[in-house]
Design a protein around this motif. Structure first.
Motif, PDB file in Angstrom:
ATOM      1  N   ARG A   4       0.859  -1.192   0.000  1.00 42.20           N
ATOM      2  CA  ARG A   4       0.000   0.000   0.000  1.00 42.20           C
ATOM      3  C   ARG A   4       0.887   1.230   0.000  1.00 42.20           C
ATOM      4  NH1 ARG A   4      -2.965  -3.772   3.521  1.00 42.20           N
ATOM      5  NH2 ARG A   4      -1.031  -3.823   4.661  1.00 42.20           N
ATOM      6  N   SER A  28      -0.918   6.912   2.817  1.00 43.55           N
ATOM      7  CA  SER A  28      -2.218   7.060   2.148  1.00 43.55           C
ATOM      8  C   SER A  28      -3.251   7.594   3.142  1.00 43.55           C
ATOM      9  CB  SER A  28      -2.685   5.698   1.626  1.00 43.55           C
ATOM     10  OG  SER A  28      -4.052   5.758   1.318  1.00 43.55           O
ATOM     11  N   HIS A  82      -7.010   5.161   1.703  1.00 44.11           N
ATOM     12  CA  HIS A  82      -7.069   3.698   1.852  1.00 44.11           C
ATOM     13  C   HIS A  82      -8.030   3.083   0.844  1.00 44.11           C
ATOM     14  CE1 HIS A  82      -4.577   4.155   5.322  1.00 44.11           C
ATOM     15  NE2 HIS A  82      -5.345   5.178   5.644  1.00 44.11           N
ATOM     16  N   GLU A 124      -5.703   1.254  -4.406  1.00 42.54           N
ATOM     17  CA  GLU A 124      -4.308   1.545  -4.047  1.00 42.54           C
ATOM     18  C   GLU A 124      -3.543   0.266  -3.710  1.00 42.54           C
ATOM     19  OE1 GLU A 124      -4.742   5.907  -1.896  1.00 42.54           O
ATOM     20  OE2 GLU A 124      -4.559   4.111  -0.681  1.00 42.54           O
ATOM     21  N   MET A 125      -4.274  -0.837  -3.542  1.00 44.04           N
ATOM     22  CA  MET A 125      -3.585  -2.079  -3.155  1.00 44.04           C
ATOM     23  C   MET A 125      -2.807  -2.623  -4.349  1.00 44.04           C
ATOM     24  SD  MET A 125      -6.417  -4.303  -1.177  1.00 44.04           S
ATOM     25  CE  MET A 125      -7.382  -3.663   0.169  1.00 44.04           C
ATOM     26  N   ASN A 126      -1.619  -3.148  -4.055  1.00 45.59           N
ATOM     27  CA  ASN A 126      -0.779  -3.749  -5.092  1.00 45.59           C
ATOM     28  C   ASN A 126      -0.387  -5.147  -4.679  1.00 45.59           C
ATOM     29  OD1 ASN A 126      -0.116  -2.681  -7.552  1.00 45.59           O
ATOM     30  ND2 ASN A 126       1.025  -1.001  -6.599  1.00 45.59           N
ATOM     31  N   ARG A 141      -4.075  -5.694  -6.937  1.00 46.81           N
ATOM     32  CA  ARG A 141      -5.473  -5.371  -6.605  1.00 46.81           C
ATOM     33  C   ARG A 141      -6.190  -6.591  -6.044  1.00 46.81           C
ATOM     34  NH1 ARG A 141      -7.042  -1.132 -10.318  1.00 46.81           N
ATOM     35  NH2 ARG A 141      -5.338   0.338 -10.058  1.00 46.81           N
ATOM     36  N   LEU A 144      -5.518  -6.216   5.705  1.00 51.76           N
ATOM     37  CA  LEU A 144      -5.896  -4.935   5.091  1.00 51.76           C
ATOM     38  C   LEU A 144      -5.341  -3.766   5.889  1.00 51.76           C
ATOM     39  CD1 LEU A 144      -9.522  -6.146   4.429  1.00 51.76           C
ATOM     40  CD2 LEU A 144      -7.736  -5.905   2.726  1.00 51.76           C
ATOM     41  N   SER A 145      -5.543  -2.583   5.354  1.00 48.33           N
ATOM     42  CA  SER A 145      -5.044  -1.407   6.074  1.00 48.33           C
ATOM     43  C   SER A 145      -5.777  -1.255   7.402  1.00 48.33           C
ATOM     44  CB  SER A 145      -5.282  -0.166   5.216  1.00 48.33           C
ATOM     45  OG  SER A 145      -5.244   0.968   6.044  1.00 48.33           O
TER      46      SER A 145
END
Ligand code: SAM
Length: 417
Positions: free
Chosen positions: A146, A150, A153, A157-159, A161, A186-187
């Motif tokens: 991420r 950020s 969130h 933006e996740m890499n 996806r 997750l964030s």
């Protein structure tokens, strides 16, 4: 990464050896600065792996399609006794992951059954083509990269996806008692709305699958990890879980479970705290997980009830009639302080009033009062030092704290027992 995916061999570089973060003494792994920043602390890796041990996972391997330096993958593979496959798009990180699988298994006295591929974790068929045997997966674990700092969130933006990676690996996931087993890391700052978006992505692929959201805190009032446990990895009876990770890496965490999926903000009861009431400032991570009421139900005595005074910010406050009955050895970590309201002083805490406040405190028998309320950072230590100095002339023995429940004008002097 350039070109086709390929399997990486474990290769020891003694100059790259580093102590594993939050792991046992002597446990060394390959980590550069970036990988260290992205890595899951070993203590957390092991807590998660042990939680999954009780989940009756189906047969098959563990897949981590964005494995980084592979610490979580190594904990899962070794604790669950499963073969594993890790993929990372960054070549040097995949090399670290390959070596770390070997180093960690050796340290634990286990056989290493891991394969690491440098490649795109969203291209499952290409990755699987590298292996002749049929690959089926018992557990899908995903911890995407991420952007640092950020504020939104957002899921895109996740890499890699989330939606793409789920579609890629879905055909290869084995069903357990309650469908496939997935853990999505997750964030920790994912809003309620974003959590809804994640649930929609999941429901589009596995309608109605069991789900448990897990908030994990290492202390300091912060949520450090938020993860979604799905299907056979979820707790079928509980939609939410809060984990307090112990300061000592070898102890078990404190775990709270609750049925509901949604987070209700606790109701503010405008019942002003009176003298004689108990006042507790709770751990703000517990409150932001939405599980504070569940915890309070377990520590309030008999028919006692908690009235919420402050629900947000760094110092959430409840008042109650009797002292809390703390049972678990980690329960004290879920409160900042607790005590009996001994006096209400109608004034503001500032240099002008500090003497009269100290006099009142001395009258009440205090010889130490810690300031536990929001003050500008440059003011707090000055006022604390002033209070400490003035209370030195007290003959009292009470220790406690001074706080406020909001915009009202009363300071509350509370005695700790
Ligand atoms: C947060 S890290 C994983 C950390 C890991 N769970 C650990 O415990 O060490 C996320 C990783 O995703 C990798 N990544 C990003 N895009 C990817 C892609 N398309 N395929 C595979 N890996 C990818 C990054 O290189 C990074 O190493």
């Amino acid at each position: 990464m350039t070109g086709s995916p390929r399997v990486i061999d474990s290769l020891l570089h003694p100059e790259k050896m580093n102590m594993i973060p939050y792991g046992p003494e002597g446990m060394q792994v390959h980590l550069d600065d970036m990988a260290r920043r992205l890595a899951t602390p070993w203590q957390v890796c092991m807590i998660r792996a042990r939680q999954l041990e009780g989940c009756n996972l189906p047969d098959g391997m563990v897949i981590d399609p964005a494995c980084g330096a592979g610490l979580q993958l190594a904990a899962l593979s070794n604790v669950l006794g499963k073969e594993s496959l890790g993929v990372d798009i960054d070549e040097s990180r995949a090399e670290m992951a390959a070596t770390n699988q070997q180093l960690i298994s050796d340290f634990l006295g286990m056989q290493c059954n891991a394969k690491i591929v440098v490649g795109d974790g969203t291209k499952a068929p290409e990755v699987l083509e590298l292996f002749s045997a049929e690959n089926k997966f018992a557990l899908f674990y995903f911890d995407p990269a991420r952007p640092v700092g950020s504020t939104t969130h957002a899921l895109d933006e996740m890499n890699p996806r989330l939606n793409i990676v789920l579609d890629a690996w879905k055909p290869y996931l084995m069903d357990g008692e309650r469908g496939p087993a997935l853990v999505l890391d997750l964030s920790p700052l994912l809003s309620l709305e974003r959590r809804g978006e994640v649930e929609s992505l999941v429901d589009e692929r596995w309608p109605g699958i069991n789900r448990t959201w897990q908030w994990a805190s290492r202390g300091s009032g912060r949520i450090d990890r938020l993860s979604l446990w799905l299907g056979t990895a979820a707790d079928p009876d509980n939609g939410r879980r809060f984990i307090r990770i112990p300061p000592d890496q070898f102890s078990d965490p404190l775990e709270l479970n609750s049925v509901g999926h949604s987070i209700e903000e606790p109701d503010i009861q405008k019942i002003f705290p009176r003298k004689g009431k108990q006042l507790t400032i709770l751990d703000s991570a517990l409150v932001s997980s939405g599980m504070a009421s569940t915890w309070l139900d377990g520590v309030l005595q008999n028919e006692d009830r908690a009235d919420w005074q402050v629900t947000v910010g760094r110092r959430p406050i409840v008042t109650h009639g009797e002292p809390l009955s703390l049972k678990h050895e980690l329960d004290p970590l879920l409160i900042q302080c607790t005590g009996k309201v001994v006096s209400l002083v109608r004034t503001t805490l500032d240099e002008e009033n500090i003497e009269s406040i100290a006099e009142k405190a001395i009258d009440c028998g205090f010889n130490k009062l810690t300031i536990r309320m929001g003050l500008p950072p440059e003011v707090q230590p000055v006022l604390q030092r002033g209070l400490d100095r003035l209370l030195r002339r007290s003959n009292g023995t009470k220790k406690g704290f001074i706080t406020r429940t909001g915009a009202d004008e009363h300071l509350l002097l509370c005695a700790e027992e």
